[in-house]
Design an enzyme around this catalytic site. Structure first.
Site, PDB file in Angstrom:
ATOM      1  N   HIS A   1      11.410  -2.815 -39.098  1.00 59.77           N
ATOM      2  CA  HIS A   1      10.367  -3.829 -39.207  1.00 59.77           C
ATOM      3  C   HIS A   1      11.010  -5.207 -39.325  1.00 59.77           C
ATOM      4  O   HIS A   1      11.977  -5.370 -40.068  1.00 59.77           O
ATOM      5  CB  HIS A   1       9.510  -3.564 -40.451  1.00 59.77           C
ATOM      6  CG  HIS A   1       8.481  -4.625 -40.705  1.00 59.77           C
ATOM      7  ND1 HIS A   1       7.318  -4.719 -39.987  1.00 59.77           N
ATOM      8  CD2 HIS A   1       8.474  -5.670 -41.583  1.00 59.77           C
ATOM      9  CE1 HIS A   1       6.617  -5.744 -40.431  1.00 59.77           C
ATOM     10  NE2 HIS A   1       7.300  -6.342 -41.406  1.00 59.77           N
TER      11      HIS A   1
ATOM     12  N   VAL B   1       0.816  -1.217   0.000  1.00 65.83           N
ATOM     13  CA  VAL B   1       0.000   0.000   0.000  1.00 65.83           C
ATOM     14  C   VAL B   1       0.850   1.267   0.000  1.00 65.83           C
ATOM     15  O   VAL B   1       0.408   2.320   0.440  1.00 65.83           O
ATOM     16  CB  VAL B   1      -0.968   0.015   1.204  1.00 65.83           C
ATOM     17  CG1 VAL B   1      -2.022  -1.061   1.051  1.00 65.83           C
ATOM     18  CG2 VAL B   1      -0.211  -0.147   2.527  1.00 65.83           C
ATOM     19  N   GLY B   2       2.067   1.151  -0.508  1.00 62.93           N
ATOM     20  CA  GLY B   2       2.903   2.340  -0.603  1.00 62.93           C
ATOM     21  C   GLY B   2       4.112   2.264   0.309  1.00 62.93           C
ATOM     22  O   GLY B   2       4.431   1.218   0.884  1.00 62.93           O
TER      23      GLY B   2
END
Length: 462
Positions: A441, A267-268
């Site tokens: 590409h 939660v942080g």
């Protein structure tokens, strides 16, 4: 010894600041209470990526038949996966020790505390104290897992990210509180390893700081993989008295009770500002952050702060950039202040997430009239060949001047692609310049050119 610079903390902010200071001819020392490299290198960025790579390899083997390859039934050795992660982190930490020696930086082992604007007191593991003098002192003490008042971490059943990396055995089930980068990465890892995973997120979407379309794409992929997601929900209590955990989750439909072997709190973070001497010296802080100017000087002359302990995103690359800017200013150079709106964010779950600049919603709220281009990897030849067709690239431009406002990517290897956009925005590149820059590409990166072209009605492959 009299130093020009002493750095307290050797994480990606601290050790980078120290090396740059030494490069600029400043006599430098680093004070570190634990391992060189800090949380990021030892308990964050690097070892988690090693875990995620093991999970990705395991998934490749399980889906080998999709590529025409027949293999026997695959199994994973959880202990060996954890050991590999630790070995990677330990090797990187030794690399930092080599860099300190190479750059003639003194490493002072112990807990550093400011005594004055020019003195650092270091307490070593035995409790002995020594004072070191410096003309400039940089605080780079980082952060740790945030602990919710009602959910106490016990390190065994209710854990933070450190314990999640070194569990002695694989849990059968895990509930992840919070779905930011840390939460989503661990959710992907444990699910890929075979653990039943539930995510509980307080906000309406997972990865709540990301563009809403990106969040929805990751949620779709996670649910397809068997991860249960509960948004607009919160963990109210965890009972660890039994064999596992009984978890009370508040949802829009009411209170629900879940069970899991482990609860992971993601939660942080909480900043490491305790016992640094800030209060006694009158160094100003606000809401757990040290207040600094554009070049990271505090209100006390000679003392600076960088990284997680100052305002801005708590990311390793941000800390490193701040450290370099801080030291170059100390050395009398003229660095530019950091543009916090051009900081890339990456999440290394599968599919990966990478973003920089404005989200579509934020650009509109800022008053821009915008052009939005989106190119799905399902239309990419390289993605089809690689069997990684989920996800897309979404680009946002200012309709009036073509300014490159933001980019939001979800898919395989997008964390390796976002730097193109960061450089383009730094150089003030427009949408049309991206379209006219020939991309190789087949590559995943073609999707950037194609998304820009789609924004201007020129996309060839959609």
């Amino acid at each position: 010894m009299q130093y020009d610079v002493i750095v307290i903390g050797s994480g990606p902010g601290g050790y980078v600041a120290a090396i740059r200071a030494s490069q600029l001819g400043l006599k430098t020392a680093v004070v570190e209470k634990a391992e060189l490299g800090g949380v990021c290198l030892n308990w964050g960025c690097i070892p988690t990526k090693a875990l995620l790579k093991s999970a990705q390899v395991f998934e490749y083997i399980k889906h080998a038949k999709d590529y025409g390859i027949e293999v026997g039934s695959a199994s994973q050795d959880f202990g060996a996966v954890v050991k590999r992660s630790r070995d990677v982190a330990n090797g990187m930490s030794k690399g930092i020790a080599f860099l300190m020696k190479k750059n003639k930086i003194d490493v002072i082992a112990g807990y550093g505390k400011l005594v004055s604007a020019s003195k650092v007191e270091v307490t070593d593991a035995a409790g002995a104290k020594a004072t070191h003098d410096a003309k400039h002192i940089i605080l780079a003490t980082g952060s740790r897992s945030r602990e919710l008042p009602n959910i106490k971490l016990d390190g065994k059943k209710v854990i933070g990210y450190r314990e999640a990396m070194v569990l002695p055995e694989q849990p059968k089930s895990i509930l992840v509180m919070g779905s930011g980068a840390i939460g989503c990465e661990f959710a992907y890892f444990y699910n890929a390893m075979g653990t039943k995973v539930t995510i509980v997120e307080f906000m309406p979407t997972i990865l709540p700081v990301e563009d809403e379309e990106v969040s929805k794409e990751v949620a779709k992929s996670f649910k397809k993989a068997g991860i249960e997601i509960m948004t607009s929900a919160s963990v109210e209590a965890v009972d660890t008295s039994g064999e596992g955990c009984k978890i009370k989750v508040k949802t829009a439909e009411g209170m629900k009770e879940l069970q899991a072997d482990i609860v992971l709190s993601a939660v942080g973070i909480q900043t490491n500002l305790e016992n640094l001497g800030l209060e006694s010296l009158g160094i100003k802080t606000d809401k757990g952050k040290v207040l600094v100017d554009d070049f990271y000087a505090t209100n006390l002359k000679g003392v600076y702060a960088i990284g997680d302990i100052v305002k801005g995103p708590a990311l390793a690359h941000v800390s490193s950039a701040e450290g370099i800017i801080c030291v170059e200013k100390i050395a009398g150079h003229h660095p530019e202040p950091l543009n916090y709106n051009n900081i890339p964010g990456c999440t290394y779950c599968s599919p990966e997430v990478a973003s920089v600049g404005y989200t579509e919603k934020a650009a509109k709220e800022a008053g821009y009239e915008i052009k939005v281009g989106k190119f799905p990897f399902s239309a990419s030849g390289k993605a089809s060949a690689g069997g990684v067709k989920e996800g897309f690239v979404k680009l946002i431009f200012d309709a009036k001047y073509g300014e490159f406002l933001g980019a939001h990517m979800v898919g395989a290897n997008v964390t390796e692609m976002i730097a193109e956009v960061v450089v383009a925005r730094k150089l003030e590149t427009t949408g049309m310049e991206i379209i006219k820059s020939v991309h190789p590409h087949p590559t995943m990166s073609e999707a950037i050119m194609e998304a820009a072209a789609q924004a201007y009605g020129e996309c060839i492959h959609l």
